[in-house]
Design a protein around this motif. Structure first.
Motif, mmCIF file in Angstrom:
data_model
loop_
_atom_site.group_PDB
_atom_site.id
_atom_site.type_symbol
_atom_site.label_atom_id
_atom_site.label_comp_id
_atom_site.label_asym_id
_atom_site.label_seq_id
_atom_site.Cartn_x
_atom_site.Cartn_y
_atom_site.Cartn_z
ATOM 1 N N MET A 131 0.842 -1.198 0.000
ATOM 2 C CA MET A 131 0.000 0.000 0.000
ATOM 3 C C MET A 131 0.878 1.249 0.000
ATOM 4 N N VAL A 132 0.418 2.275 -0.680
ATOM 5 C CA VAL A 132 1.156 3.533 -0.753
ATOM 6 C C VAL A 132 0.994 4.294 0.553
ATOM 7 N N ASN A 133 2.010 5.054 0.912
ATOM 8 C CA ASN A 133 1.966 5.897 2.105
ATOM 9 C C ASN A 133 0.772 6.848 2.023
ATOM 10 N N VAL A 174 -3.027 7.690 -4.997
ATOM 11 C CA VAL A 174 -2.429 8.478 -6.078
ATOM 12 C C VAL A 174 -3.511 9.328 -6.724
ATOM 13 N N VAL A 175 -3.195 10.590 -6.969
ATOM 14 C CA VAL A 175 -4.103 11.477 -7.694
ATOM 15 C C VAL A 175 -3.431 11.845 -9.013
ATOM 16 N N LEU A 176 -4.103 11.533 -10.123
ATOM 17 C CA LEU A 176 -3.608 11.850 -11.463
ATOM 18 C C LEU A 176 -4.316 13.105 -11.953
ATOM 19 N N ALA A 183 -3.409 -2.239 -11.209
ATOM 20 C CA ALA A 183 -2.946 -3.637 -11.282
ATOM 21 C C ALA A 183 -2.036 -3.980 -10.104
ATOM 22 N N GLU A 184 -1.421 -2.953 -9.522
ATOM 23 C CA GLU A 184 -0.557 -3.144 -8.345
ATOM 24 C C GLU A 184 -1.338 -2.990 -7.036
ATOM 25 N N GLY A 185 -2.657 -2.808 -7.151
ATOM 26 C CA GLY A 185 -3.484 -2.673 -5.962
ATOM 27 C C GLY A 185 -3.484 -1.275 -5.365
ATOM 28 N N ILE A 186 -3.074 -0.304 -6.150
ATOM 29 C CA ILE A 186 -2.993 1.077 -5.683
ATOM 30 C C ILE A 186 -4.287 1.812 -6.024
ATOM 31 N N THR A 187 -4.830 2.533 -5.055
ATOM 32 C CA THR A 187 -6.060 3.283 -5.262
ATOM 33 C C THR A 187 -5.753 4.585 -5.990
ATOM 34 N N VAL A 188 -6.500 4.855 -7.072
ATOM 35 C CA VAL A 188 -6.214 6.001 -7.935
ATOM 36 C C VAL A 188 -7.463 6.862 -8.121
#
Length: 199
Positions: free
Chosen positions: A1-3, A85-87, A33-38
């Motif tokens: 999980m990302v910080n 992550v915010v794109l 695909a890496e399980g990161i919420t975007v």
């Protein structure tokens, strides 16, 4: 999980039909695909037009400020959703580049104070960006036929985008239409986000 102390923010800017949205969609796919919420923002130009504001070569200080402010609001809303992550489709300096290009296109010079005010407003967001991509115009690439683009204005936006980034020493990575350049940008984004992994 990302910080999750704060989301990783990745922005893109550049002239129209240079693959900004497509690039972010591909980055989003890889991250998910890496399980990161975007969360992804976008459609600022269309929303400005729907609000009755001038766009493209008709941009004004008012429409530029609206786009910057709405972009900031969208980013804050996405952050509030708890995304890792915010794109950001059209990072805030994109609006400045479009405004500068519109002024040159119309042979107009705005008051210096107005230019500086808008640039300052956009610059307040720079420390938030973890990565910034700038697409590069390739006029050999086909343009979306649903849009009636003015080729001269499109070139001016590209010129002003890179001039703005370079003159203000804004860290960024250029992304061309070359598949290797696209792949490098996607990999850079993925590695930057995975670097935040807490394990």
């Amino acid at each position: 999980m990302v910080n999750t102390s704060h989301p990783v923010r990745i922005g893109v800017l550049g002239t129209h039909s240079t693959g900004k949205t497509t690039l972010l969609k591909r980055i989003e796919m890889e991250l998910r695909a890496e399980g990161i919420t975007v969360a992804r923002t976008g459609r600022l130009g269309k929303r400005a037009a729907a609000a009755g504001l001038p766009t493209m070569q008709h941009h004004t200080a008012t429409s530029t400020e609206w786009i910057i402010a709405q972009g900031i609001a969208d980013e804050l809303a996405a952050t509030g959703q708890g995304a890792d992550v915010v794109l950001l489709d059209r990072a805030v300096h994109d609006a400045i580049a479009y405004f500068n290009a519109a002024l040159e296109y119309r042979s107009e010079i705005p008051p210096r104070v107005e230019r500086e005010r808008l640039l300052t407003l956009a610059s307040t967001q720079l420390p938030k960006y973890d990565l910034l991509f700038a697409t590069v115009l390739d006029e050999r690439q086909p343009v979306d036929t649903r849009h009636d683009y003015d080729p001269r204005f499109r070139r001016l936006v590209d010129q002003h985008t890179h001039l703005l980034l370079n003159q203000n020493d804004i860290p960024h990575l250029k992304v061309t239409s070359d598949p290797d350049s696209q792949a490098h940008a996607i990999d850079t984004a993925l590695q930057r986000c995975l670097k935040e992994d807490l394990g």
